[in-house]
Design a protein around this motif. Structure first.
Motif, PDB file in Angstrom:
ATOM      1  N   ARG A  66      61.883  -5.194  51.321  1.00  0.00           N
ATOM      2  CA  ARG A  66      61.027  -4.326  50.502  1.00  0.00           C
ATOM      3  C   ARG A  66      59.580  -4.396  50.971  1.00  0.00           C
ATOM      4  O   ARG A  66      58.830  -3.416  50.889  1.00  0.00           O
ATOM      5  CB  ARG A  66      61.131  -4.729  49.023  1.00  0.00           C
ATOM      6  N   GLU A 274      69.674  -0.993  50.504  1.00  0.00           N
ATOM      7  CA  GLU A 274      68.455  -0.216  50.282  1.00  0.00           C
ATOM      8  C   GLU A 274      68.245   0.092  48.797  1.00  0.00           C
ATOM      9  O   GLU A 274      67.119   0.073  48.291  1.00  0.00           O
ATOM     10  CB  GLU A 274      68.510   1.096  51.072  1.00  0.00           C
ATOM     11  N   ARG A 277      66.835  -2.973  47.338  1.00  0.00           N
ATOM     12  CA  ARG A 277      65.423  -3.133  47.707  1.00  0.00           C
ATOM     13  C   ARG A 277      64.523  -2.268  46.834  1.00  0.00           C
ATOM     14  O   ARG A 277      63.445  -2.695  46.421  1.00  0.00           O
ATOM     15  CB  ARG A 277      65.232  -2.768  49.184  1.00  0.00           C
ATOM     16  N   ALA A 278      64.984  -1.061  46.566  1.00  0.00           N
ATOM     17  CA  ALA A 278      64.195  -0.163  45.727  1.00  0.00           C
ATOM     18  C   ALA A 278      64.079  -0.689  44.305  1.00  0.00           C
ATOM     19  O   ALA A 278      63.148  -0.326  43.578  1.00  0.00           O
ATOM     20  CB  ALA A 278      64.815   1.230  45.722  1.00  0.00           C
ATOM     21  N   ALA A 292      53.942  -3.181  49.930  1.00  0.00           N
ATOM     22  CA  ALA A 292      55.377  -2.945  49.822  1.00  0.00           C
ATOM     23  C   ALA A 292      55.731  -1.502  50.130  1.00  0.00           C
ATOM     24  O   ALA A 292      54.906  -0.591  49.971  1.00  0.00           O
ATOM     25  CB  ALA A 292      55.869  -3.312  48.420  1.00  0.00           C
ATOM     26  N   TYR A 295      59.708   3.875  47.455  1.00  0.00           N
ATOM     27  CA  TYR A 295      60.995   4.551  47.426  1.00  0.00           C
ATOM     28  C   TYR A 295      60.951   5.695  46.422  1.00  0.00           C
ATOM     29  O   TYR A 295      60.213   5.638  45.433  1.00  0.00           O
ATOM     30  CB  TYR A 295      62.111   3.578  47.020  1.00  0.00           C
TER      31      TYR A 295
END
Length: 370
Positions: A66, A274, A277-278, A292, A295
């Motif tokens: 991230r 992903e 991570r968002a 960072a 998203y």
């Protein structure tokens, strides 16, 4: 006087012999007990330590991703636990009048100790095979196995499938005004209802070009309308005779004109990473400093996924890691995020296992002494 000393000598040699035999037998029985006990205690400890560090390694890699940082993974490829025993024995005897030593001697003493020296072997996770596994869509047969084995197949279908015929389930909503497709949600809900009613089944197809079918049986008249809605969402027609069984071939593909059943496309393990991570909460000071990655809004899959951040170590966390002065963690009561995390870790472990046979890769072996 010489006869008296000789009598005492024989007496104590006899006691010494008996004591030594008892000590040897005690030590042997101790070895027999310690061996199995070391397995029963050590095995669970090693397993728990490996499981905990695997969770932490994965969460840290997600958090670092991230922040746009590089990360690497080490897979535990071997654990060798060597157990070494040490024994000691002592016997104290007295010679002469009893009054000189009575109450001051320990007739027999001994001890048994063991130490465990584990050797942990790590292999770096890398290579083309690992990358292919990570980036490739999850295979249809694996999706079917997950749906069959899981207690919440609707949730797993939403998690893994990103498109079913013309019903889309995107990872992220790129347009500001975009919203999850309610038709996909309706389809998943109907699938769950028909499955729980025992009307819908996933079965293997004997044909070579089709691996699986969805079979809908005994639905009329009570479930006719729900089956009609299910087929309409897929762009398919209801049979003229409602007493007929419905067989829908399942394809691992994007729906085209030639597809007469259900075409499913799936996410890759990397897509799911992903989404995680968002879901990482970024502290305000890091947001302001632009540290960072940003998203879009999450789609249906990621909207209820949360990885929290706190300055203080969380008191109730399923897994937690420290990075850039903050603790990032999954709350232990957040069952939705925990189950998502478990599934992603399971799928990620499949990719790691595929790359674990790396005879040419460097291996790190660490002896640990306790």
């Amino acid at each position: 006087m010489e006869i008296e000393i000789q009598r005492y000598g024989y007496k104590y040699r006899w006691l010494l012999t008996i004591a030594t035999l008892c000590l040897v037998l005690g030590l042997l029985s101790g070895c027999a007990v310690v061996g199995p006990r070391s397995i029963s205690m050590g095995r669970s400890d090693y397993n728990e330590a490996i499981n905990k560090t695997e969770d932490e390694q994965m969460l840290l890699s997600i958090v670092k991703g991230r922040y746009g940082e590089t990360f690497s993974l080490l897979a535990v490829s071997g654990v060798a636990a060597n157990v070494r025993f040490r024994a000691n024995a002592a016997v104290e005897v007295g010679v002469g009048p009893n009054k000189d030593y009575l109450g001051n001697l320990v007739p027999l003493s001994g001890g048994l100790a063991y130490e465990e020296n584990p050797t942990i072997t790590y292999a770096p996770v890398q290579g083309e095979q690992y990358l292919r596994q990570l980036l490739s869509p999850i295979p249809l047969d694996l999706l079917v196995l997950i749906l069959r084995a899981g207690t919440d197949p609707a949730n797993y279908l939403t998690l893994i499938a990103n498109r079913i015929n013309d019903l889309r389930n995107p990872d992220f909503l790129d347009a500001p005004s975009a919203a999850p497709d309610i038709r996909f949600q309706r389809f998943v809900k109907l699938s769950e209802e028909l499955d729980k009613s025992g009307l819908l089944q996933l079965v293997e197809d004997p044909r070579k070009d089709v691996s699986f079918d969805i079979l809908i049986t005994n639905y009329a008249p009570a479930y006719s309308e729900k089956v009609r809605a299910y087929l309409t969402l897929l762009g398919l027609s209801m049979p003229t005779e409602e007493s007929e069984d419905i067989v829908l071939p399942v394809y691992f593909a994007i729906k085209g004109r030639d597809v007469d059943g259900i075409a499913i496309s799936t996410r890759s393990t990397f897509d799911l990473i992903e989404i995680l991570r968002a879901a990482v909460e970024i502290p305000a000071e890091h947001v302001g400093a632009g540290l960072a990655r940003k998203y879009p809004a999450p789609g249906l899959v990621g909207k209820n996924i949360h990885i929290h951040a706190s300055k203080d170590k969380p008191g109730r966390a399923a897994v937690a890691v420290k990075h850039r002065g903050y603790w990032f963690y999954i709350d232990d009561s957040d069952m939705h995020t925990k189950l998502f995390y478990v599934m992603v870790r399971t799928l990620w472990s499949v990719s790691i296992a595929a790359a674990s046979d790396q005879s040419a890769a460097p291996v790190l072996t660490i002896p640990v002494s306790r």
